[in-house]
Design a protein around this motif. Structure first.
Motif, PDB file in Angstrom:
ATOM      1  N   PHE A   1       0.874  -1.170   0.000  1.00  0.00           N
ATOM      2  CA  PHE A   1       0.000   0.000   0.000  1.00  0.00           C
ATOM      3  C   PHE A   1       0.909   1.217   0.000  1.00  0.00           C
ATOM      4  CE2 PHE A   1      -3.268   2.976   1.457  1.00  0.00           C
ATOM      5  CZ  PHE A   1      -4.339   2.562   0.681  1.00  0.00           C
ATOM      6  N   LEU A   2       0.887   1.964  -1.128  1.00  0.00           N
ATOM      7  CA  LEU A   2       1.789   3.103  -1.297  1.00  0.00           C
ATOM      8  C   LEU A   2       1.078   4.392  -0.906  1.00  0.00           C
ATOM      9  CD1 LEU A   2       3.600   3.024  -4.777  1.00  0.00           C
ATOM     10  CD2 LEU A   2       4.550   2.455  -2.536  1.00  0.00           C
ATOM     11  N   VAL A   3       1.686   5.160  -0.032  1.00  0.00           N
ATOM     12  CA  VAL A   3       1.115   6.467   0.302  1.00  0.00           C
ATOM     13  C   VAL A   3       2.215   7.526   0.191  1.00  0.00           C
ATOM     14  CG1 VAL A   3      -0.671   5.585   1.860  1.00  0.00           C
ATOM     15  CG2 VAL A   3       1.577   6.150   2.786  1.00  0.00           C
ATOM     16  N   ALA A   4       1.791   8.780   0.081  1.00  0.00           N
ATOM     17  CA  ALA A   4       2.731   9.898   0.119  1.00  0.00           C
ATOM     18  C   ALA A   4       1.922  11.135   0.463  1.00  0.00           C
ATOM     19  CB  ALA A   4       3.433  10.073  -1.229  1.00  0.00           C
TER      20      ALA A   4
ATOM     21  N   LEU B   1       2.878  -1.296   4.210  1.00  0.00           N
ATOM     22  CA  LEU B   1       2.669   0.132   3.963  1.00  0.00           C
ATOM     23  C   LEU B   1       4.007   0.790   3.657  1.00  0.00           C
ATOM     24  CD1 LEU B   1       0.714   2.628   4.158  1.00  0.00           C
ATOM     25  CD2 LEU B   1       1.498   2.839   6.517  1.00  0.00           C
ATOM     26  N   ILE B   2       4.081   1.468   2.507  1.00  0.00           N
ATOM     27  CA  ILE B   2       5.312   2.201   2.182  1.00  0.00           C
ATOM     28  C   ILE B   2       4.949   3.664   1.945  1.00  0.00           C
ATOM     29  CG2 ILE B   2       7.297   2.409   0.619  1.00  0.00           C
ATOM     30  CD1 ILE B   2       7.119  -0.523   0.001  1.00  0.00           C
ATOM     31  N   ASP B   3       5.508   4.541   2.769  1.00  0.00           N
ATOM     32  CA  ASP B   3       5.319   5.981   2.584  1.00  0.00           C
ATOM     33  C   ASP B   3       6.481   6.469   1.728  1.00  0.00           C
ATOM     34  OD1 ASP B   3       5.243   8.747   2.733  1.00  0.00           O
ATOM     35  OD2 ASP B   3       4.492   8.750   4.796  1.00  0.00           O
ATOM     36  N   THR B   4       6.154   6.963   0.529  1.00  0.00           N
ATOM     37  CA  THR B   4       7.222   7.308  -0.415  1.00  0.00           C
ATOM     38  C   THR B   4       7.590   8.793  -0.381  1.00  0.00           C
ATOM     39  OG1 THR B   4       5.804   7.845  -2.309  1.00  0.00           O
ATOM     40  CG2 THR B   4       6.320   5.514  -1.950  1.00  0.00           C
ATOM     41  N   THR B   5       7.007   9.527   0.573  1.00  0.00           N
ATOM     42  CA  THR B   5       7.239  10.981   0.589  1.00  0.00           C
ATOM     43  C   THR B   5       8.736  11.320   0.536  1.00  0.00           C
ATOM     44  OG1 THR B   5       5.241  11.228   1.903  1.00  0.00           O
ATOM     45  CG2 THR B   5       6.688  13.142   1.801  1.00  0.00           C
ATOM     46  N   PHE B   6       9.527  10.563   1.285  1.00  0.00           N
ATOM     47  CA  PHE B   6      10.959  10.876   1.332  1.00  0.00           C
ATOM     48  C   PHE B   6      11.805   9.801   0.655  1.00  0.00           C
ATOM     49  CE2 PHE B   6       8.975  12.930   5.051  1.00  0.00           C
ATOM     50  CZ  PHE B   6       9.179  14.247   4.663  1.00  0.00           C
TER      51      PHE B   6
ATOM     52  N   PRO C   1       0.066  14.499   0.188  1.00  0.00           N
ATOM     53  CA  PRO C   1      -0.641  15.002  -0.994  1.00  0.00           C
ATOM     54  C   PRO C   1       0.126  16.076  -1.775  1.00  0.00           C
ATOM     55  CG  PRO C   1      -2.130  14.907   0.885  1.00  0.00           C
ATOM     56  CD  PRO C   1      -0.775  14.559   1.396  1.00  0.00           C
ATOM     57  N   TRP C   2       0.772  16.986  -1.066  1.00  0.00           N
ATOM     58  CA  TRP C   2       1.546  18.046  -1.735  1.00  0.00           C
ATOM     59  C   TRP C   2       2.650  17.433  -2.588  1.00  0.00           C
ATOM     60  CZ3 TRP C   2       0.885  23.336  -1.892  1.00  0.00           C
ATOM     61  CH2 TRP C   2       1.964  24.088  -2.361  1.00  0.00           C
ATOM     62  N   GLU C   3       3.318  16.424  -2.040  1.00  0.00           N
ATOM     63  CA  GLU C   3       4.416  15.767  -2.757  1.00  0.00           C
ATOM     64  C   GLU C   3       3.871  14.971  -3.953  1.00  0.00           C
ATOM     65  OE1 GLU C   3       7.466  16.214  -2.714  1.00  0.00           O
ATOM     66  OE2 GLU C   3       8.211  14.469  -3.817  1.00  0.00           O
ATOM     67  N   ARG C   4       2.714  14.350  -3.761  1.00  0.00           N
ATOM     68  CA  ARG C   4       2.094  13.620  -4.887  1.00  0.00           C
ATOM     69  C   ARG C   4       1.767  14.592  -6.015  1.00  0.00           C
ATOM     70  NH1 ARG C   4      -3.043  11.238  -3.354  1.00  0.00           N
ATOM     71  NH2 ARG C   4      -2.970  11.805  -1.176  1.00  0.00           N
ATOM     72  N   ALA C   5       1.206  15.757  -5.633  1.00  0.00           N
ATOM     73  CA  ALA C   5       0.829  16.760  -6.639  1.00  0.00           C
ATOM     74  C   ALA C   5       2.081  17.281  -7.361  1.00  0.00           C
ATOM     75  CB  ALA C   5       0.095  17.911  -5.963  1.00  0.00           C
ATOM     76  N   ARG C   6       3.123  17.522  -6.602  1.00  0.00           N
ATOM     77  CA  ARG C   6       4.373  18.031  -7.188  1.00  0.00           C
ATOM     78  C   ARG C   6       4.936  17.035  -8.207  1.00  0.00           C
ATOM     79  NH1 ARG C   6       9.841  18.337  -6.631  1.00  0.00           N
ATOM     80  NH2 ARG C   6       9.828  16.401  -5.412  1.00  0.00           N
ATOM     81  N   ARG C   7       4.962  15.757  -7.819  1.00  0.00           N
ATOM     82  CA  ARG C   7       5.495  14.731  -8.728  1.00  0.00           C
ATOM     83  C   ARG C   7       4.631  14.596  -9.980  1.00  0.00           C
ATOM     84  NH1 ARG C   7       6.509  10.051  -4.179  1.00  0.00           N
ATOM     85  NH2 ARG C   7       8.333  10.971  -3.199  1.00  0.00           N
ATOM     86  N   ARG C   8       3.313  14.607  -9.777  1.00  0.00           N
ATOM     87  CA  ARG C   8       2.399  14.461 -10.911  1.00  0.00           C
ATOM     88  C   ARG C   8       2.596  15.600 -11.921  1.00  0.00           C
ATOM     89  NH1 ARG C   8      -2.132  11.348 -11.902  1.00  0.00           N
ATOM     90  NH2 ARG C   8      -0.565   9.802 -11.407  1.00  0.00           N
TER      91      ARG C   8
END
Ligand code: C5P
Length: 216
Positions: free
Chosen positions: A141-144, A193-198, A146-153
């Protein structure tokens, strides 16, 4: 072998799944691409989205297929590849509406299970570990943030570093889509669970590949 990768919008599921599949010699199945292909067809043939009827959308789904390619599977509409057309803003804004239709979900799940029945696969979506392949030996289950997800997208879409106001606007769209998709976006109890923010993409891919090798 099935590796299931679920998570919210723009959490990097598809690109990670594609890369993991390549490393493992598996095929990648993007379940969201099927919902998108049906939505794309409905937008061109079923009129105003507010008036879409379930039976009509389900009937359109019959014209969509999931066809094997060298690296995975791609959706075809009336036998032709749809490519990037299904990634447009109109499709993204309306896809959650199609994804709420139970009969369409059943249809997508059948297509995805058929793909997994004939190949080793890495499947990405929202409910792969809970509904589509509840027996998958590896669920992520990948999470990050929201700001970082938006930036990457946006970097992916624009090919440049976005401005703060652009990121803020994209974050709003993502959070709205997360809320529309909340019912089906479920972390399986046995998912990692993997948080990919960093994390860099290479780091997250390495982690998943190592987990898959340990479990196969
Ligand atoms: O993964 P992607 O963002 O391309 O998926 C598009 C949409 O398809 C999601 O916003 C969601 O509404 C739907 N979806 C779903 N279940 C899946 C995969 C995608 O409901 N397994």
């Amino acid at each position: 072998m099935v590796v299931a990768i679920d998570g919210p919008a723009a959490s990097g599921k598809s690109s990670t799944a594609r890369w993991v599949a390549e490393r493992l010699g598996f095929r990648h199945v993007d379940s969201g691409a099927l919902y998108r292909a049906v939505t794309w067809l409905a937008l061109s043939e079923a009129g105003d989205p507010a008036g879409w009827r379930e039976e009509a959308v389900r009937a359109l789904a019959e014209r969509v297929a999931l066809s094997p390619t060298a690296a995975g599977f791609e959706p075809l509409v009336d036998g032709a590849a749809v490519g990037e057309a299904i990634r447009g803003t109109d499709v993204t804004r309306n896809v959650s509406r199609v994804a709420q239709l139970g009969s369409v979900r059943t249809w997508v799940n059948e297509r995805v299970r058929a793909a997994g029945g004939s190949h080793d696969v890495v499947v990405d979506g929202r409910d792969i570990g809970t509904v589509v392949f509840p027996e998958a030996p590896l669920k992520i289950f990948l999470v990050a943030d929201p700001w970082e997800r938006a930036r990457r997208r946006l970097i992916q879409r624009l090919g440049r570093h976005p401005q703060e106001d652009e990121i803020a606007e994209e974050t709003e769209h993502l959070v709205l889509r997360d809320s529309k998709d909340a019912t089906q976006t479920v972390q399986a109890r046995d998912a990692v669970l993997i948080d990919t923010t960093f994390l860099t993409q290479a780091e997250q891919v390495d982690r998943i590949v190592a987990l898959a090798r340990a479990r196969s």
